[in-house]
Write a protein that holds these residues in place. Sequence first.
Motif, PDB file in Angstrom:
ATOM      1  N   GLU A 288       0.833  -1.188   0.000  1.00 12.08           N
ATOM      2  CA  GLU A 288       0.000   0.000   0.000  1.00 12.08           C
ATOM      3  C   GLU A 288       0.881   1.257   0.000  1.00 12.08           C
ATOM      4  O   GLU A 288       2.028   1.208   0.441  1.00 12.08           O
TER       5      GLU A 288
ATOM      6  N   ASP B  52     -12.346  -1.623  -7.117  1.00 16.45           N
ATOM      7  CA  ASP B  52     -11.806  -1.866  -5.781  1.00 16.45           C
ATOM      8  C   ASP B  52     -11.054  -0.616  -5.313  1.00 16.45           C
ATOM      9  O   ASP B  52      -9.833  -0.514  -5.464  1.00 16.45           O
TER      10      ASP B  52
ATOM     11  N   THR C 245      -9.952   0.287  -2.648  1.00 19.67           N
ATOM     12  CA  THR C 245      -8.984   0.119  -1.564  1.00 19.67           C
ATOM     13  C   THR C 245      -7.548   0.081  -2.067  1.00 19.67           C
ATOM     14  O   THR C 245      -6.618   0.184  -1.265  1.00 19.67           O
TER      15      THR C 245
END
Length: 388
Positions: free
Chosen positions: A46, A270, A272
Amino acid sequence: MTREITVVGGGLAGLIAAITCAEAGAAVTLHEAHASPGGRARATDEPYVAHDGAHVFYADGPHWTWLTERGLVGRLGRPRARALLHSGFRSGGRIRLRLPAGFLRMVLHRRRPAPVDRDFHSWASEHYGEQAALAAANAISVVTYDAHTGRLSAAFVWRLLHRVFAPKPPAVRWVVGGWQSVVDRLAERARELGVHIESNSRVTEVGARPTIVATELASARVLLGDESLRWESGHCEMLDLAVREDRRRDHFVVFDLDEGGFHESYSMQDPTVAPPGESLFQLDMPVRVGESKAEARRRLETFADLALPDWRERTVWKRTATARGRTGALDLPGQTWRDRPAIDRGDDVFLAGDMVAAPGMRGEIAMNSAVTAAQGALAAVGLAREPR
């Protein structure tokens, strides 16, 4: 009789093989050469979660059933309706909404058999015209990662074409968190079943216990000293981009009928995988025979100009990569998946991966071969059972 089984390689194939063996009561040790399992299913950290290649599942095969039966899929992402309207086909240097007529006829003629022993381009040209044959071959390069898909077996390409361009609603599934989230769940499940995962453990020889070699074919060739472990695969350049979001102009999916490229969003289905206000995409372009990396990358960036207008000015994160000989099995004329390197290598050694004798496409081959290899290893230790 010992009931110990060794698995070499901690990618999708290795983890699935280890879980299948452990579920039957075997004592399993899995060796992973890297610090963590995942293989080519790993993703970047991330805030930008990008994959090394494929990042979708198709929910119409036994691999998907295996995952869902064990609750390993997780939550699914769904693209917004607005995103679906921003999908198209690059044809004649422009992005269009409709397939060419000859290509569309191919999609509708799914019941027509295609020959194994002829190349796709010549066979499809006879029935649908050369232009449609070339467009279809380029469109399905998203699966083959090959700039000359028309040279492959007509039957092989025909099956792929009708998996991806099915007239019914497609079986594509996007998992929230991507394949990395599935890998994490697989590793957790394996440990729960007692699988001993040894990280940073590079195996250099096969021991006496039944062994499943779930590595890339080149690595298996070295480990087993078997020069026959070779098969055709693709070669492409990849580009991951995180850009400042432009919902009006950024495309969700683009199939490149001109040159075989492919563009898809990670984040529209998505959110995220990228920070708020940013969109994450992957584009790939198959490399032509004799073409330099620089030229392939230039063509890829030209494709990006169409799919993501002004992407250079909006880019906040970028990654490039090359995939060669590790993009899944490709079958030439006269070959089927049954002709690929056999799973059972004799002497209680079994092979799993995306270039061996199992059905499916790319990652599906790895998953399906893993279950078959596990069943062979279980039989070797007297724990054979019917598959779930």
